[in-house]
Write a protein that holds these residues in place. Structure first.
Motif, PDB file in Angstrom:
ATOM      1  N   PHE A 150      31.360  33.723  31.574  1.00  0.00           N
ATOM      2  CA  PHE A 150      30.571  34.385  32.610  1.00  0.00           C
ATOM      3  C   PHE A 150      29.994  35.716  32.115  1.00  0.00           C
ATOM      4  CE2 PHE A 150      34.695  36.403  33.200  1.00  0.00           C
ATOM      5  CZ  PHE A 150      34.380  37.718  33.505  1.00  0.00           C
ATOM      6  N   LYS A 151      30.653  36.354  31.162  1.00  0.00           N
ATOM      7  CA  LYS A 151      30.175  37.654  30.664  1.00  0.00           C
ATOM      8  C   LYS A 151      28.869  37.525  29.892  1.00  0.00           C
ATOM      9  CE  LYS A 151      34.082  38.614  28.551  1.00  0.00           C
ATOM     10  NZ  LYS A 151      34.919  37.496  29.063  1.00  0.00           N
ATOM     11  N   ALA A 152      28.521  36.310  29.503  1.00  0.00           N
ATOM     12  CA  ALA A 152      27.262  36.071  28.791  1.00  0.00           C
ATOM     13  C   ALA A 152      26.081  35.981  29.755  1.00  0.00           C
ATOM     14  CB  ALA A 152      27.353  34.784  27.976  1.00  0.00           C
ATOM     15  N   LYS A 175      38.469  42.485  46.020  1.00  0.00           N
ATOM     16  CA  LYS A 175      37.764  43.709  45.651  1.00  0.00           C
ATOM     17  C   LYS A 175      38.658  44.577  44.774  1.00  0.00           C
ATOM     18  CE  LYS A 175      37.139  44.598  50.023  1.00  0.00           C
ATOM     19  NZ  LYS A 175      37.800  43.373  50.517  1.00  0.00           N
ATOM     20  N   THR A 176      38.072  45.580  44.171  1.00  0.00           N
ATOM     21  CA  THR A 176      38.811  46.450  43.252  1.00  0.00           C
ATOM     22  C   THR A 176      40.045  47.051  43.911  1.00  0.00           C
ATOM     23  OG1 THR A 176      36.814  47.005  41.988  1.00  0.00           O
ATOM     24  CG2 THR A 176      38.669  48.534  41.845  1.00  0.00           C
ATOM     25  N   GLU A 177      39.886  47.582  45.106  1.00  0.00           N
ATOM     26  CA  GLU A 177      41.014  48.230  45.782  1.00  0.00           C
ATOM     27  C   GLU A 177      42.112  47.241  46.150  1.00  0.00           C
ATOM     28  OE1 GLU A 177      39.441  50.538  48.996  1.00  0.00           O
ATOM     29  OE2 GLU A 177      38.138  51.702  47.668  1.00  0.00           O
ATOM     30  N   MET A 186      35.758  43.857  35.590  1.00  0.00           N
ATOM     31  CA  MET A 186      35.792  44.958  34.640  1.00  0.00           C
ATOM     32  C   MET A 186      36.741  46.057  35.099  1.00  0.00           C
ATOM     33  SD  MET A 186      31.734  45.159  33.646  1.00  0.00           S
ATOM     34  CE  MET A 186      31.976  46.577  32.573  1.00  0.00           C
ATOM     35  N   ASP A 187      36.759  46.337  36.396  1.00  0.00           N
ATOM     36  CA  ASP A 187      37.676  47.351  36.933  1.00  0.00           C
ATOM     37  C   ASP A 187      39.129  46.956  36.714  1.00  0.00           C
ATOM     38  OD1 ASP A 187      35.555  48.889  37.764  1.00  0.00           O
ATOM     39  OD2 ASP A 187      35.648  48.235  39.862  1.00  0.00           O
ATOM     40  N   VAL A 188      39.420  45.659  36.887  1.00  0.00           N
ATOM     41  CA  VAL A 188      40.788  45.164  36.703  1.00  0.00           C
ATOM     42  C   VAL A 188      41.269  45.444  35.279  1.00  0.00           C
ATOM     43  CG1 VAL A 188      42.177  43.043  36.531  1.00  0.00           C
ATOM     44  CG2 VAL A 188      40.716  43.426  38.516  1.00  0.00           C
ATOM     45  N   TYR A 189      40.342  45.392  34.337  1.00  0.00           N
ATOM     46  CA  TYR A 189      40.699  45.591  32.932  1.00  0.00           C
ATOM     47  C   TYR A 189      40.539  47.036  32.448  1.00  0.00           C
ATOM     48  CZ  TYR A 189      41.500  40.701  31.818  1.00  0.00           C
ATOM     49  OH  TYR A 189      42.029  39.424  31.757  1.00  0.00           O
ATOM     50  N   SER A 190      39.941  47.892  33.254  1.00  0.00           N
ATOM     51  CA  SER A 190      39.639  49.241  32.751  1.00  0.00           C
ATOM     52  C   SER A 190      40.212  50.389  33.582  1.00  0.00           C
ATOM     53  CB  SER A 190      38.124  49.419  32.630  1.00  0.00           C
ATOM     54  OG  SER A 190      37.496  49.287  33.897  1.00  0.00           O
ATOM     55  N   LEU A 191      40.333  50.223  34.890  1.00  0.00           N
ATOM     56  CA  LEU A 191      40.786  51.338  35.718  1.00  0.00           C
ATOM     57  C   LEU A 191      42.300  51.508  35.646  1.00  0.00           C
ATOM     58  CD1 LEU A 191      38.683  50.981  39.009  1.00  0.00           C
ATOM     59  CD2 LEU A 191      38.286  52.519  37.072  1.00  0.00           C
ATOM     60  N   SER A 197      37.477  33.901  36.041  1.00  0.00           N
ATOM     61  CA  SER A 197      36.066  34.252  36.147  1.00  0.00           C
ATOM     62  C   SER A 197      35.724  34.551  37.608  1.00  0.00           C
ATOM     63  CB  SER A 197      35.190  33.101  35.642  1.00  0.00           C
ATOM     64  OG  SER A 197      35.492  32.801  34.294  1.00  0.00           O
ATOM     65  N   PRO A 198      34.908  35.562  37.858  1.00  0.00           N
ATOM     66  CA  PRO A 198      34.565  35.940  39.237  1.00  0.00           C
ATOM     67  C   PRO A 198      33.854  34.814  39.978  1.00  0.00           C
ATOM     68  CG  PRO A 198      33.908  37.635  37.675  1.00  0.00           C
ATOM     69  CD  PRO A 198      34.268  36.431  36.872  1.00  0.00           C
ATOM     70  N   SER A 199      34.343  34.489  41.159  1.00  0.00           N
ATOM     71  CA  SER A 199      33.717  33.479  42.013  1.00  0.00           C
ATOM     72  C   SER A 199      34.518  33.404  43.300  1.00  0.00           C
ATOM     73  CB  SER A 199      33.699  32.101  41.337  1.00  0.00           C
ATOM     74  OG  SER A 199      35.003  31.543  41.316  1.00  0.00           O
TER      75      SER A 199
END
Length: 471
Positions: free
Chosen positions: A170-172, A381-383, A414-419, A443-445
């Protein structure tokens, strides 16, 4: 007054004023005095869960202007009417129409059948097409739906088509976003005072931005594609006043489950649900989205939260389109009013087989489950992932059942992997989930929320007890 927090008829932290409540927390002006608002909220409420009464008839006041609720004002503006009352049918101009891979093909077919094979949509910049439901699957028919969305978008030169071609990575796909309801907000399509319609029942999520947002069917959406407007009935409004400091162990999901448990899954049928009060003002935009997301589980036509500084700050870098917020008039009339002392609430769960089958989480501690699913539009969601990570971190234990994680969008992934998670010493959600033995974030869906083909990630293909953090 009943002492049980799960009684459907009454509870110690809710009062209800039945029918035609004539005071609003918010004035008709964009700015208001918090001190004044709190003062208005302090009026004594003596009627608790009064018997259901019939809806009021539209007022006939001659030339005297009748005060309106937020929802009535938005629809009045969109229908170019000076005023509206509940029950009126009006042609409403649509600001944004959203459809996705499940309903898009049917919507396009109806549009072409009714307007002509060579017809052009009413406004290519007001249509948002988001593949998100049945994406990461080998099912040919599901893949074909995305192809149909792509072909239509190219034919009509749709400006906002969030395409995905590489299903293996999906990142592609830089244009791919993920779950439509979260992506709409992140991409700046949700704006105060506007009308947003979508071919999905949880389109009401966007009401968190102070707009009228509701789900419609393929036939209605096909008409909107060609005409840019739709005939809607103005709903009466239920107002939910939530005050008190939000305990750290509560989320907006607990608030909406409390409300649905009180009024039932049919308690807001074709009604607007307006959320106000100091607790609502303290919520982040993602939490407000959760609150509005589930009004449809109560039968609601739409949910709405008054726009404020939190709303405007969220939108700063997301949209350059001008918008104008509206607020309920001081004397706006509400069908019913419910008041909550949020400080007295406890974490809740919805037991099978209905969202209003509410129970305290501590009462379900002995229930055995087979899997956990965290994700989708309500809980992806991120939160939501930060909150889940904090629970795993505090526990310090490994999960005992398969735990599936589906971020709603690429940004959330991306937030899950970076924040870094607060209090974790710099660890990210993904690191905490890995240490706890959870599945790798997918993958997001929409994932397993709607079921989908048999190879859908985390789909239940046999009877199991699943604890889910999503609708």
């Amino acid at each position: 007054m009943a002492s049980s927090a799960i009684a459907s008829s009454s509870s110690p932290f809710i009062n209800k004023v039945q029918k035609d409540v004539g005071l609003s927390t918010f004035s008709s002006q964009p700015s208001f005095s918090l001190h004044t608002a709190k003062k208005r909220n302090s009026r004594n409420i003596t009627c608790v869960m009064a018997p259901q009464q019939t809806e009021r008839k539209p007022a006939t006041s001659g030339s005297v202007k009748t005060a309106m609720t937020m929802t009535e004002k938005i629809l009045a503006r969109a229908s170019e009417k000076p005023m509206l009352s509940p029950g009126e049918n009006v042609w409403v101009n649509v600001d944004v129409l959203m459809t996705h891979d499940v309903c898009g093909p049917g919507t396009f077919g109806i549009f072409k059948r009714e307007f002509g094979q060579n017809a052009k949509v009413w406004d290519r910049e007001k249509i948002v097409i988001i593949p998100d439901h049945y994406i990461f699957t080998t099912d040919d028919r599901a893949n074909r739906n995305v192809d149909i969305c792509r072909d239509f978008s190219m034919e009509q030169n749709i400006k906002y088509f969030y395409d995905i071609k590489d299903l293996g990575n999906f990142k592609a796909n830089p244009d791919y976003k993920g779950v439509c309801h979260v992506a709409l907000a992140q991409e700046g399509h949700c704006r105060p005072g506007e009308v947003l319609l979508g071919t999905d029942s949880h389109t009401c999520t966007a009401g968190a931005f102070g707009q009228f947002a509701t789900g419609i069917g393929n036939t209605d959406a096909g008409f909107v594609l060609g005409a840019g407007k739709l005939l809607l009935k103005v709903p009466p409004t239920l107002r939910f006043v939530m005050d008190g400091e939000m305990p750290d162990y509560l989320l907006a999901k607990d608030l909406i489950l409390q409300i649905i448990g009180e009024i039932s899954v049919s308690g807001a049928t074709y009604k607007a649900m307006e959320f106000v009060g100091s607790t609502v003002e303290s919520l982040t935009m993602e939490e407000r989205m959760t609150l509005c997301n589930m009004v449809v589980e109560a039968g609601g036509k739409n949910g709405v939260v008054p726009a404020d500084s939190t709303t405007y700050k969220y939108l700063e870098d997301k949209t350059s389109t001008p918008y104008e917020a509206v607020y309920s008039d001081d004397q706006a009339r509400f069908l019913s009013e419910y008041r909550f002392d949020v400080s007295k609430l406890e974490p809740l769960v919805a037991k099978p087989h209905s969202p209003d089958n509410r129970a305290l989480a501590r009462e379900c501690k002995d229930v055995k489950i087979d899997r956990v699913y965290i994700g989708s539009c309500t809980g992806g969601k991120t939160e939501d992932f930060l909150a889940a990570a904090k629970v795993f971190l505090a526990s310090g234990k490994k999960v005992k059942v398969p735990t599936f994680l589906v971020p709603a969008t690429q940004k959330v992934w991306m937030d899950v992997y970076s924040l870094p998670v607060p209090g974790s010493g710099g660890k990210t959600c993904s690191q905490i989930f890995e240490e706890a033995g959870c599945d790798t974030p997918a993958s997001p869906s929409c994932g397993a929320c709607l079921g989908g083909p048999k190879d859908t990630y985390a789909r239940l293909n046999e009877p199991q007890a699943s604890f889910t953090i999503f609708v």
